[in-house]
Design an enzyme around this catalytic site. Structure first.
Site, PDB file in Angstrom:
ATOM      1  N   LYS A 195      16.989  -9.845 -22.338  1.00  0.00           N
ATOM      2  CA  LYS A 195      15.602  -9.871 -22.821  1.00  0.00           C
ATOM      3  C   LYS A 195      14.820 -10.953 -22.093  1.00  0.00           C
ATOM      4  O   LYS A 195      15.380 -11.830 -21.453  1.00  0.00           O
ATOM      5  CB  LYS A 195      15.550 -10.166 -24.337  1.00  0.00           C
ATOM      6  CG  LYS A 195      16.341  -9.215 -25.204  1.00  0.00           C
ATOM      7  CD  LYS A 195      15.787  -7.814 -25.185  1.00  0.00           C
ATOM      8  CE  LYS A 195      16.668  -6.867 -25.995  1.00  0.00           C
ATOM      9  NZ  LYS A 195      16.296  -5.479 -25.815  1.00  0.00           N
ATOM     10  N   SER A 238      15.665  -1.144 -22.181  1.00  0.00           N
ATOM     11  CA  SER A 238      14.779  -2.090 -22.871  1.00  0.00           C
ATOM     12  C   SER A 238      14.048  -3.045 -21.936  1.00  0.00           C
ATOM     13  O   SER A 238      13.042  -3.627 -22.312  1.00  0.00           O
ATOM     14  CB  SER A 238      15.547  -2.887 -23.923  1.00  0.00           C
ATOM     15  OG  SER A 238      16.352  -3.874 -23.324  1.00  0.00           O
TER      16      SER A 238
END
Length: 174
Positions: A78, A37
């Site tokens: 993230k 990700s």
């Protein structure tokens, strides 16, 4: 004599565990990237030094953070995109922060899609996204919504492994 040695040994072990927990929760920890990700910025199995105390500070936009994921029992890595009071909008595959096009030269593609077209962040809400914006590659705030600050566990500052990629992790959003 043996009883005192045993008690001393147990107290030493307890003290060591307490010190380790303190360091991990309030100073720094090591995080391992699991998944794609954050590609191309970070890769699977990269090892990062993360500063735990940063969760108690004003974390700048663009910083890579470790969060307690709201949708399952794992930690996610993230990029912090939005802070309290910000408006995040998605128009024609682009991300807008407070009405201005967000320059994201760190993403895997020039197109960022979201089912929800805008998010207005309340007090204590943060918006995070993975750098891999290919469809289905990052479960982030576009899917589970903004997160509360208490979900931010630490901020990544240095990649230690692999050795060929080691170095400081830059904050890329001003």
């Amino acid at each position: 004599m043996k009883k005192n040695e045993t008690l001393s040994f147990i107290l030493t072990i307890v003290a060591a565990v307490l010190i380790a927990l303190f360091v991990r929760n309030f100073i720094f920890n090591i995080a391992v990237v699991n998944g794609e990700s954050m590609h191309p910025t970070l890769n699977e199995k990269d090892k990062l030094i993360c500063l735990s105390y940063k969760r108690f500070t004003d974390i700048p936009r663009g910083e890579i953070v470790v969060i307690d994921a709201p949708n399952d029992n794992r930690n996610y890595i993230k990029r912090l995109i939005g802070k309290p009071g910000d408006t995040i909008e998605f128009k024609e595959g682009k991300v807008y922060l407070n009405g201005s096009l967000l320059k994201e030269n760190y993403t895997s593609t020039d197109v960022t899609e979201s089912d929800q077209k805008s998010f207005i962040l309340k007090d204590n809400e943060y918006f995070v996204m993975g750098d891999n914006r290919l469809p289905g590659m990052s479960v982030d705030s576009r899917y589970f919504g903004p997160i509360e600050k208490k979900r931010i566990k630490s901020a990544a500052v240095y990649r230690i492994l692999p050795l060929k990629s080691r170095g400081k992790i830059e904050t890329l959003i001003k």
